[in-house]
Design an enzyme around this catalytic site. Sequence first.
Site, PDB file in Angstrom:
ATOM      1  N   LEU A  85      10.379  -0.385  -1.971  1.00  0.00           N
ATOM      2  CA  LEU A  85      10.175  -1.606  -1.176  1.00  0.00           C
ATOM      3  C   LEU A  85      11.169  -1.767  -0.044  1.00  0.00           C
ATOM      4  O   LEU A  85      11.001  -2.632   0.817  1.00  0.00           O
ATOM      5  CB  LEU A  85      10.225  -2.831  -2.112  1.00  0.00           C
ATOM      6  CG  LEU A  85       9.165  -2.829  -3.234  1.00  0.00           C
ATOM      7  CD1 LEU A  85       9.335  -4.063  -4.116  1.00  0.00           C
ATOM      8  CD2 LEU A  85       7.760  -2.759  -2.641  1.00  0.00           C
ATOM      9  N   ASN A 102       3.689   8.515   0.872  1.00  0.00           N
ATOM     10  CA  ASN A 102       3.736   7.255   0.129  1.00  0.00           C
ATOM     11  C   ASN A 102       2.438   7.060  -0.644  1.00  0.00           C
ATOM     12  O   ASN A 102       1.386   7.539  -0.209  1.00  0.00           O
ATOM     13  CB  ASN A 102       3.899   6.088   1.124  1.00  0.00           C
ATOM     14  CG  ASN A 102       3.907   4.720   0.445  1.00  0.00           C
ATOM     15  OD1 ASN A 102       4.625   4.514  -0.532  1.00  0.00           O
ATOM     16  ND2 ASN A 102       3.077   3.805   0.953  1.00  0.00           N
ATOM     17  N   HIS A 104      -0.075   4.032  -2.001  1.00  0.00           N
ATOM     18  CA  HIS A 104      -0.357   2.608  -1.816  1.00  0.00           C
ATOM     19  C   HIS A 104      -1.541   2.219  -2.694  1.00  0.00           C
ATOM     20  O   HIS A 104      -2.543   2.940  -2.735  1.00  0.00           O
ATOM     21  CB  HIS A 104      -0.682   2.314  -0.350  1.00  0.00           C
ATOM     22  CG  HIS A 104      -0.901   0.863  -0.067  1.00  0.00           C
ATOM     23  ND1 HIS A 104       0.139  -0.035   0.057  1.00  0.00           N
ATOM     24  CD2 HIS A 104      -2.038   0.149   0.094  1.00  0.00           C
ATOM     25  CE1 HIS A 104      -0.347  -1.243   0.290  1.00  0.00           C
ATOM     26  NE2 HIS A 104      -1.669  -1.165   0.302  1.00  0.00           N
ATOM     27  N   GLU A 174      -3.552   6.250  -9.248  1.00  0.00           N
ATOM     28  CA  GLU A 174      -2.337   6.660  -8.534  1.00  0.00           C
ATOM     29  C   GLU A 174      -1.653   7.796  -9.290  1.00  0.00           C
ATOM     30  O   GLU A 174      -1.185   8.761  -8.698  1.00  0.00           O
ATOM     31  CB  GLU A 174      -1.376   5.478  -8.413  1.00  0.00           C
ATOM     32  CG  GLU A 174      -1.860   4.335  -7.537  1.00  0.00           C
ATOM     33  CD  GLU A 174      -0.880   3.189  -7.539  1.00  0.00           C
ATOM     34  OE1 GLU A 174      -1.277   2.060  -7.911  1.00  0.00           O
ATOM     35  OE2 GLU A 174       0.304   3.420  -7.204  1.00  0.00           O
TER      36      GLU A 174
HETATM   37  C1  GRF Z   1       2.501   1.191  -7.431  1.00  0.00           C
HETATM   38  O1  GRF Z   1       1.320   0.473  -7.618  1.00  0.00           O
HETATM   39  C2  GRF Z   1       2.567   1.676  -5.996  1.00  0.00           C
HETATM   40  O2  GRF Z   1       1.312   1.980  -5.416  1.00  0.00           O
HETATM   41  C3  GRF Z   1       3.132   0.496  -5.320  1.00  0.00           C
HETATM   42  O3  GRF Z   1       4.117   0.005  -6.187  1.00  0.00           O
HETATM   43  C4  GRF Z   1       3.737   0.316  -7.537  1.00  0.00           C
HETATM   44  C5  GRF Z   1       4.896   1.034  -8.180  1.00  0.00           C
HETATM   45  O4  GRF Z   1       4.671   1.224  -9.524  1.00  0.00           O
HETATM   46  N1  GRF Z   1       3.638   0.773  -3.999  1.00  0.00           N
HETATM   47  P1  GRF Z   1       5.667   2.171 -10.380  1.00  0.00           P
HETATM   48  O5  GRF Z   1       7.070   1.706 -10.140  1.00  0.00           O
HETATM   49  O6  GRF Z   1       5.443   3.572  -9.925  1.00  0.00           O
HETATM   50  O7  GRF Z   1       5.222   1.956 -11.799  1.00  0.00           O
END
Ligand code: GRF
Length: 230
Positions: A85, A102, A104, A174
């Site tokens: 972040l 990245n 998302h 993801e």
């Molecule tokens: C994920 O959903 C990612 O896409 C977003 O933040 C979240 C991070 O989750 N940017 P983690 O820390 O990998 O569990």
Amino acid sequence: MSGRKRVAVLASGGGSNLQAVLDHLAALGDRRAADVVLVVAGRETAGALARARRAGVATAVATPGSLAGVLDAQAIDLVVLAGYLSFVPAVVTERWAGRIINVHPALLPSFGGHGLYGLRVHRAVLDAGARVSGATVHFVDAEYDRGPIIAQWPVPVVAGDTPESLAARVLRIEHLLLPRAVDALARGAVALGADGRVCGGVTAAPADAFSLHLPDDPSLVAEIDALFPA
Ligand code: GRF
């Protein structure tokens, strides 16, 4: 030196995407083209740092200003943002251009950009009444969530979904896409062309209708099919 690409994962949260990358590379064994050698967070309290230490991976807490130096000190080849972040300064996006990606939790270019992260993304998807969401892996440039897209996969929005339930469904995708994108980038099977377009890789069936610049990988298709049986 193994000849494998040295990867740094940048994370601000619990690190489940980091864990997915670590597990995927471990499962590839000697066939892997990359090793996660560093995990960086903006705060010591990030759960991802604890996961890294359990896996025996070096960790660092860095500010945007110290990030390039921290990456240089470990001779990092590839940078992976996984729920990071903090702002990534131009010195990093320019130095690692085409080598920084990245993940998302939405289908970019929709539902992305400054301030749209975590549950806010899924709330925006639900508020818009979208019936499909998904995950996107993309190259990182100077703008939030605007870099060329490497891989996307759709996820259905179902009746009664809350931001939390949609987030959980997207996160499972993801965990499938990001590790394969890291390995493909490390292998040179996908790259950012001089024209700023993503090149390399082949579209994997049944992904004919969806763009997956990832090498042909039947296990990916099987795992996605298992998640969403017809
Ligand atoms: C994920 O959903 C990612 O896409 C977003 O933040 C979240 C991070 O989750 N940017 P983690 O820390 O990998 O569990």
